[in-house]
Each structure stands twice: as structure tokens, then as C-alpha cells.
Design an enzyme around this catalytic site. Structure first.
Site, short mmCIF file in Angstrom:
data_model
loop_
_atom_site.label_atom_id
_atom_site.label_comp_id
_atom_site.label_asym_id
_atom_site.label_seq_id
_atom_site.Cartn_x
_atom_site.Cartn_y
_atom_site.Cartn_z
N HIS A 161 0.84 -1.21 0.00
CA HIS A 161 0.00 0.00 0.00
C HIS A 161 0.88 1.25 0.00
O HIS A 161 2.05 1.21 0.42
CB HIS A 161 -0.83 0.04 1.29
CG HIS A 161 -1.99 -0.91 1.34
ND1 HIS A 161 -2.17 -1.79 2.38
CD2 HIS A 161 -3.04 -1.09 0.50
CE1 HIS A 161 -3.29 -2.48 2.18
NE2 HIS A 161 -3.83 -2.08 1.04
N CYS A 248 -2.46 0.23 10.05
CA CYS A 248 -3.50 -0.72 9.59
C CYS A 248 -4.50 -1.10 10.66
O CYS A 248 -5.62 -1.48 10.34
CB CYS A 248 -2.85 -2.01 9.10
SG CYS A 248 -1.38 -1.77 8.15
C1 CIR Z 1 -3.83 -7.75 3.27
O1 CIR Z 1 -3.06 -8.22 2.43
O2 CIR Z 1 -4.85 -7.15 2.95
C2 CIR Z 1 -3.48 -7.93 4.73
N1 CIR Z 1 -2.82 -9.17 4.91
C3 CIR Z 1 -2.61 -6.79 5.23
C4 CIR Z 1 -3.30 -5.47 5.19
C5 CIR Z 1 -2.49 -4.40 5.81
N2 CIR Z 1 -3.20 -3.17 5.79
C6 CIR Z 1 -2.64 -2.00 5.59
O3 CIR Z 1 -1.47 -1.92 5.31
N3 CIR Z 1 -3.42 -0.94 5.63
#
Ligand code: CIR
Length: 261
Positions: A161, A248
Site C-alpha cells: 500500500h 493498519c
Molecule cells: C492484506 O493483504 O490485505 C493484509 N494481509 C494486510 C493489510 C495491511 N493493511 C494495511 O497496510 N493498511
């Protein structure tokens, strides 16, 4: 009280999380949960009232609530996450947010993850990643413009991201990995660069008064402190195995943003 933070307990199925840039390693659920409690504690001790939603056993990535919404001053925008498996996470977040702010939604013809949206003052940067596209950015821009925000689309590479590559230490200062996103896109801000040994260290949370940060990046932490900021460093390495970082795990709604409710 600084505001309300929405979080969610770690799912028992976190080991089945989505992974994009990381190899899969076993996740110790109890350790991940202890680290999440440490995160919640840091928020509480910094003056945030935490609304910690119950576990979603069937939704492996649901602890990473940031991806389900974008919080603006006077409006919460529910996302349409880029990963299909994560779309059911939005429903319960919508219910929680609607008690605090007016709520709008990104349509199902666009994709947007909150992790790709960096709000720094009244500028909003949207990273083009595997999880967010131009349609998502332009829907967000339409919703944000009447509130005085300007939305800019930026290119990001080599990470999940935009906020893997750049986050706000405060509304004037960005923590950035220049290898993953060009610092030239962020003129007008002061920059703190991650230490080259710590490429994953660009993700921090501005809690107002202190910066919440993973304790795996001591060299970058010293750079943040040298720029004049107080840092609260916590263990997050078990959650990092699911490709999640500090921003997150919460949606922060500062008290001033709630004035329109
Ligand atoms: C994903 O791949 O969606 C989750 N394993 C990790 C999401 C992390 N979120 C973020 O960086 N905002």
C-alpha cells in the site's frame, strides 16, 4: 480525549491472511493478540477512546480495519477493498462509523483500500497499487472536495500500500521510504527518510503528542526522535507477518472531525 479509535480483535483465522509481497510464515495467534493488546493500550494511554470490535472468526485480515474506510473531517468514506476476501469486513465498520460521522461509500465499480490513502492536512494522496485504482481515487476525490480536500494520485512500487511507503508523522512531516515512492510527489512537507537498513519502517501513526511505531526499526526511530518527535515503540512483528503495520490496525476519528454529527 483526542477522539475515538476503531479497532478489531485479531481473527483466529489470521494465518489464512492475504499476502502480496511477503512469504507465508506461521503466525502465533496468541502472540499476535498480545501485540494487539499492546497497540490498544498505547492508543488508550495517548488519550484515544478505543472501540475494539469483536473478532470476526471467518475474516482473516479483519484486524486491519484501516483498509475498510477513509476518515475525513466530517465524513467517513467506506471503501470497496481491492481484495475480494476483505469486502465483508466493511459492513460492521460501517455500523461503528455511522454512530460517529456521516458515512458515504466507494461504489463496487471501483477499488480502494484505506492503506492506499494518506491524509496529510487537507491534501489526500492515493497510491495506485494492486488494491486501489483510478476509479477509486476519483470517487474519493468527488466526496472529499466539498470538505476542502485536494486528492492527488501517486505511483507506488514494491510494497502493498501507499502507507507501506509513506505516512504522516504530523500534518507537516512525512516518514518516507524514497525507494518505494518518490519524495518529489510530496513537496511542501518536511521529510524524514527511513534508514536504508529498515525499508519497512515508513509506517507510523500520529497519535497527537506521540508517534506510534513498530519497535523493529530502531535506526529510523532515532531519526524520528532527532526531528523532534516523541515515539512510542511497540512490538508488532507477529502482525507484520500478515503484512500489516501500525496504521493498519485502527481508524482514528479525532474529536474535531465529529462536529457534524
Ligand atoms: C492484506 O493483504 O490485505 C493484509 N494481509 C494486510 C493489510 C495491511 N493493511 C494495511 O497496510 N493498511
Amino acid at each position: 480525549m483526542r477522539g475515538v479509535a476503531i479497532a478489531r480483535e485479531v481473527s483466529r483465522s489470521i494465518r489464512d491472511c492475504q499476502l502480496t509481497h511477503l512469504a507465508r510464515h506461521p503466525i502465533d495467534l496468541e502472540r499476535a493478540r498480545r501485540q494487539h493488546i499492546g497497540y490498544i493500550t498505547a492508543l488508550t494511554e495517548s488519550g484515544w477512546e478505543v472501540l475494539n470490535l469483536p473478532e470476526e472468526p471467518e475474516l482473516p485480515d479483519s484486524v486491519f480495519v484501516e483498509d475498510t474506510a477513509v476518515v475525513l473531517d466530517g465524513l467517513a468514506v467506506l471503501t470497496h477493498p481491492g481484495s475480494e476476501s476483505r469486502r465483508p469486513e466493511v459492513k460492521s465498520i460501517a455500523i461503528a462509523l455511522s454512530t460517529l460521522l456521516p458515512v458515504a461509500s466507494i461504489s463496487s465499480s471501483a477499488i480502494l483500500d484505506g492503506g492506499d490513502v494518506l491524509v496529510a492536512g487537507r491534501r489526500v494522496f492515493v497510491g495506485m497499487s494492486s488494491r486501489s485504482n483510478h476509479a477509486g481515487a476519483s470517487e474519493l476525490a468527488e466526496l472529499a472536495k466539498p470538505l476542502g480536500y485536494e486528492v492527488e494520485v501517486v505511483t507506488v512500487t514494491s510494497c502493498l500500500h501507499l502507507k507501506s511507503a509513506v505516512t504522516a508523522i504530523d500534518s507537516d512531516t512525512l516518514l518516507i521510504n524514497p525507494k518505494w515512492v518518490s519524495p518529489n510527489l510530496f513537496e511542501g512537507y518536511k521529510h524524514v527518510e527511513v534508514h536504508p537498513d529498515e525499508p519497512d519502517g515508513a509506517n507510523c501513526v500520529d497519535l497527537g503528542g506521540t508517534v506510534l511505531y513498530g519497535d523493529a526499526y530502531p535506526k529510523t526511530k532515532r531519526r524520528i526522535q532527532a526531528a523532534g518527535f516523541d515515539v512510542t515503540a511497540i512490538a508488532m512483528d507477529e502482525l507484520a507477518k500478515a503484512e500489516g503495520a501500525a496504521t493498519c490496525c485502527s481508524l482514528l476519528i479525532p474529536i474535531s472531525f465529529r462536529s457534524l454529527v
